[in-house]
Each structure stands twice: as C-alpha cells, then as structure tokens.
Write a protein that holds these residues in place. Structure first.
Motif, mmCIF file in Angstrom:
data_model
loop_
_atom_site.group_PDB
_atom_site.id
_atom_site.type_symbol
_atom_site.label_atom_id
_atom_site.label_comp_id
_atom_site.label_asym_id
_atom_site.label_seq_id
_atom_site.Cartn_x
_atom_site.Cartn_y
_atom_site.Cartn_z
ATOM 1 N N TYR A 67 0.740 -1.132 -0.072
ATOM 2 C CA TYR A 67 0.049 -0.190 0.077
ATOM 3 C C TYR A 67 0.973 1.450 -0.091
ATOM 4 C CZ TYR A 67 -3.670 -3.282 1.527
ATOM 5 O OH TYR A 67 -4.683 -4.203 1.620
ATOM 6 N N TYR A 68 0.308 2.416 -0.709
ATOM 7 C CA TYR A 68 1.214 3.530 -0.687
ATOM 8 C C TYR A 68 0.042 4.747 -0.528
ATOM 9 C CZ TYR A 68 5.538 1.665 -2.639
ATOM 10 O OH TYR A 68 6.778 1.125 -2.992
ATOM 11 N N ILE A 69 0.327 5.812 0.100
ATOM 12 C CA ILE A 69 -0.623 6.851 0.261
ATOM 13 C C ILE A 69 0.084 8.093 -0.357
ATOM 14 C CG2 ILE A 69 0.433 7.337 2.507
ATOM 15 C CD1 ILE A 69 -2.612 8.194 3.018
ATOM 16 N N GLN A 70 -0.766 8.790 -1.268
ATOM 17 C CA GLN A 70 -0.159 9.742 -2.076
ATOM 18 C C GLN A 70 -0.949 11.131 -1.749
ATOM 19 O OE1 GLN A 70 1.082 9.754 -6.156
ATOM 20 N NE2 GLN A 70 -0.791 10.498 -6.706
ATOM 21 N N ASN A 71 -0.501 12.167 -1.281
ATOM 22 C CA ASN A 71 -1.076 13.483 -0.841
ATOM 23 C C ASN A 71 -0.899 14.478 -1.887
ATOM 24 O OD1 ASN A 71 -2.154 15.648 0.370
ATOM 25 N ND2 ASN A 71 -0.476 15.778 2.038
ATOM 26 N N VAL A 90 1.992 13.091 6.276
ATOM 27 C CA VAL A 90 2.423 13.158 4.877
ATOM 28 C C VAL A 90 2.348 14.185 4.329
ATOM 29 C CG1 VAL A 90 1.997 11.824 2.570
ATOM 30 C CG2 VAL A 90 1.561 10.835 4.585
ATOM 31 N N GLU A 91 3.653 14.748 3.866
ATOM 32 C CA GLU A 91 3.617 16.116 3.428
ATOM 33 C C GLU A 91 2.910 16.109 2.160
ATOM 34 O OE1 GLU A 91 4.536 18.629 4.975
ATOM 35 O OE2 GLU A 91 5.281 17.276 6.781
ATOM 36 N N ASN A 92 2.562 17.546 1.416
ATOM 37 C CA ASN A 92 2.063 17.742 0.405
ATOM 38 C C ASN A 92 2.949 17.306 -0.956
ATOM 39 O OD1 ASN A 92 0.056 18.670 -1.628
ATOM 40 N ND2 ASN A 92 1.523 20.463 -2.011
ATOM 41 N N ASN A 93 2.467 16.737 -2.120
ATOM 42 C CA ASN A 93 3.067 16.378 -3.283
ATOM 43 C C ASN A 93 4.076 15.219 -3.154
ATOM 44 O OD1 ASN A 93 1.677 18.007 -5.074
ATOM 45 N ND2 ASN A 93 3.418 19.539 -4.820
#
Length: 402
Positions: A67-71, A90-93
């Motif tokens: 699993y990955y999470i993308q912000n 999780v920081e932006n981009n």
C-alpha cells in the motif's frame, strides 16, 4: 580455407564470474601471444560488465510495499488506522508507503481470511483508514476502505466553505494499491512543452503549481478547487499568463471548445506574438455526496496544441506558417513520419501554411480550414512540378491538424 567449427560459450556467475568454452570436436590452431592477450582482455571486460549490470539491478530493485498513500491536497495530511492511536504525517506532493505496523501488533486489525465451501473469503472486520487535513476547519474522515479499488467524493467537509470537496480513490499500480487524496480537478499536459499553472482565488493568495511535464497530470489543491480561476503559460518561454481562464465553480459543465491565449512578454517578437492552447474538459463536476466502485469522480482539464502538422512524405518537409495579413508566425522542419505541435497561431483565423521539400521552392500559401482536402504544386529550379496533397481535420474542440 578453414572448415566450420562450433564453439559454445557459457557465461555465468555461481557466485564468481565464469566463462566456460566447449566444443564437440577439437580444433588445432597456432596462436600468437597477442591473441592470448586479446582474449584475456575481453574476458576481463566481460567480468566488469557483468558486475556492473548486477550492481545496477540491485540498486534498481526497490522493496515492495502493498500500500502507498499519495497526498495531492496542497496541505499536510495525517492518517491512522481507524481506532489506532498511532498517527503518521504525509507532506504535500509526496507518495510514501502506508505504515501498517499497527496491523502487525493488533491482531484485531489484521486482514483475516476464512474458507467456506472450498472458497477463500475475506473477513468483514477489515482494517479501515482515517485521515485529517492540517487545517482547523476541515473535519476528519473515518472508516475509509483501502484494500480494494474505490472512489469517494466527500463534500461539505469544511465549516467555512460549503463548496469544498475531497476526492479519495484507491487504484492499482505495479502490484500495489495506491491511495490518492486530493481535489476532484486534475490538469493534464497533452503537449510537448512543460506547462505552468496559476490559480487565482478571491479568498486566497495566488498559487503557482509546480511545472507539469509533457504527458503528465497534476491535481489542483483542495482549497483552490472550490472557487478559483485557472490560467496557463508555457514554462521557460517568454509569454505572459493566458488572458482567458477556466473557473472552478461547484457545477463545472463540460465545455465544447475553448482556447488559452498567452501574449508575448516583450510584445516585440514578430515571429510568435501569441502562444495558443486548446482546452478540453472531460467530465462534469458532481454535486452529490457519493461512493463509486466503477466511475472516477473527477473533472479532467486537458491542455493541447491547437494545430499539428504530420509529415507522411518519404522526405524531410520544411514549413512556414503565416497569419492572414502575411506576418510570419513560426517555421520549422519535419523528418519523415514526425509530427510538430504549433502554438504560434491565433484562434480567430485559419493558419496559412507554406511547404518546401528538398530541391524544390516554397509552395504558395494554403489556408487550413476545419476539415477539407488541399493540393499544392511545388516547382524546382528546372520548372518541374511536384503535386502534394494535404488532408486537414478539426476536432470538436477546435484543434486542427494537417
């Protein structure tokens, strides 16, 4: 005359580098010292190449994460497994592996499977996700599915702005599930030049997105997707922001055609006084809170070249494009089978194209219309003619090609 002699070479690493030569029949040959040195040098180079290839393969082999999470929200995001006390930022981009350490510690949160009638079924007590954007008026979201492909569109998540929405989707990429969180408006760069985006909001300061590379897409920050104007310009070119804009209203209806016109900054470049984009909007912005397993609930704004030239002749082609009043707009050459994207045209007139091939003079200008066929005759120094056919087409968005 030397008879054919079959020689087999087996190159491997077990674990040391080895080269094994074999043959079914002997071969007697007088060799020199120089020949032996050449063979040894070749073997040493083979060994170096093999070691370098193995090193590259090991460096490129990244660890697998399920699993990955993308912000893509424009804000810092915090997530945690629902009912867990451990939270992660999780920081932006950024795109990071989803931290599943809680699932290893808490047995109640693990993925469970059971067998019924010979079939493996997933337990209903699957782990769920909670997220919170780092802004005081945005409500946290709980019990989000992340083990299967889904698409959520949350609305009314802000105490200050009722038009604010959040798009949550889970997709498969290279064997992993990627959780992407952002707005429901994306911009796709369908040109060959990097694109720069400016967002103007009546309530926020102007925002400049990172350049969007050709063939890629970017999501508008959540705050600016509620109500702002989108302007574009080519990155690293001397052009101002487009005069026209697209408004990110709560009810964005699908447009038939639109153009972005970027004037030259110094207004002195007679060869390219304007840089034009064709704009396509795909999808209509949803106004209903909903959950979808099939549809991708987003609006895509595609930025394209307004005019394209494709060379299908068996030789190189040079082209010159002029305005109706005879002003040179742009020029270039096309190798066999190549396509050029032209931005230095205006939306309110048909471009006039001049063509030249090797050993022939420039053709007369032809005005390229929406959808029609043209023919032009080119002449060489001896007066011999060569007839060329041009097929012009126009999409429903106004983009022309020939």
């Amino acid at each position: 005359m030397i008879e054919p002699w079959d020689l087999y070479a087996d190159v491997g690493r077990t674990p040391e580098f080895q080269v094994k030569l074999s043959s079914a029949q002997p071969f007697l040959l007088n060799i020199t010292k120089k020949f032996v040195e050449t063979v040894l040098t070749s073997l040493e180079q083979w060994e170096k190449d093999s070691a370098q290839q193995k090193s590259l393969q090991e460096s490129e082999r990244a660890p697998f994460h399920p699993y990955y999470i993308q912000n893509a929200t424009g804000l810092t995001l915090t997530y945690w497994i629902t009912n867990s006390q451990h939270k992660y930022r999780v920081e932006n981009n950024s795109k990071v592996p989803l931290n599943l350490s809680d699932l290893d510690v808490d047995g109640a949160s693990r993925d469970r499977y059971s067998f019924h009638a010979g079939e493996m079924k997933q337990d209903v007590n699957m782990p769920l996700l909670s997220i919170q954007l780092d802004d005081y008026d945005l409500v946290p979201l709980h019990n989000l599915i992340f083990h299967k492909q889904v698409s959520y569109l949350f609305q009314d998540i802000s105490n200050r702005n009722k038009n604010l929405s959040l798009h949550y989707r889970v997709q498969y990429e290279d064997g992993s599930r990627v959780i992407t969180i952002g707005s429901d408006i994306v911009i796709s760069n369908c040109t060959v030049v990097p694109l720069q985006i400016q967002l103007e909001s009546p309530m926020l300061a102007p925002f400049y997105m990172d350049p969007i590379l050709p063939g890629t897409r970017a999501t508008i920050p959540v705050r600016y997707a509620a109500d702002s104007k989108i302007r574009v310009r080519p990155f690293e070119f001397a052009y101002d922001w487009s005069r026209e804009s697209i408004r990110t209203t709560p009810t964005m209806k699908e447009k038939v055609s639109a153009f972005f016109t970027c004037p030259s900054k110094d207004h002195k470049d007679s060869l390219s006084p304007h840089w034009l984009y064709s704009v396509e909007q795909r999808g209509v912005r949803s106004t209903n809170l909903g959950l979808s397993f099939d549809d991708d609930q987003e609006v895509e704004i595609r930025i394209l070249a307004p005019f394209k030239i494709e060379n299908t002749l068996p030789c190189k082609v040079s082209y010159l494009i002029k305005s109706p009043d005879g002003v040179n707009l742009t020029s270039g050459s096309l190798p066999i089978g190549n396509t050029a994207e032209i931005h230095q045209v205006l939306s309110d007139h048909r471009p006039i194209v001049h063509i030249r091939i090797p050993d022939f003079r420039w053709s007369e200008g032809k005005k390229i219309g929406p959808t029609n066929k043209h023919s032009m005759t080119l002449f060489n120094k001896q007066g011999d003619g060569c007839k060329i056919h041009i097929q012009a087409e126009q999409t429903r968005l106004g983009t022309r090609s020939c």
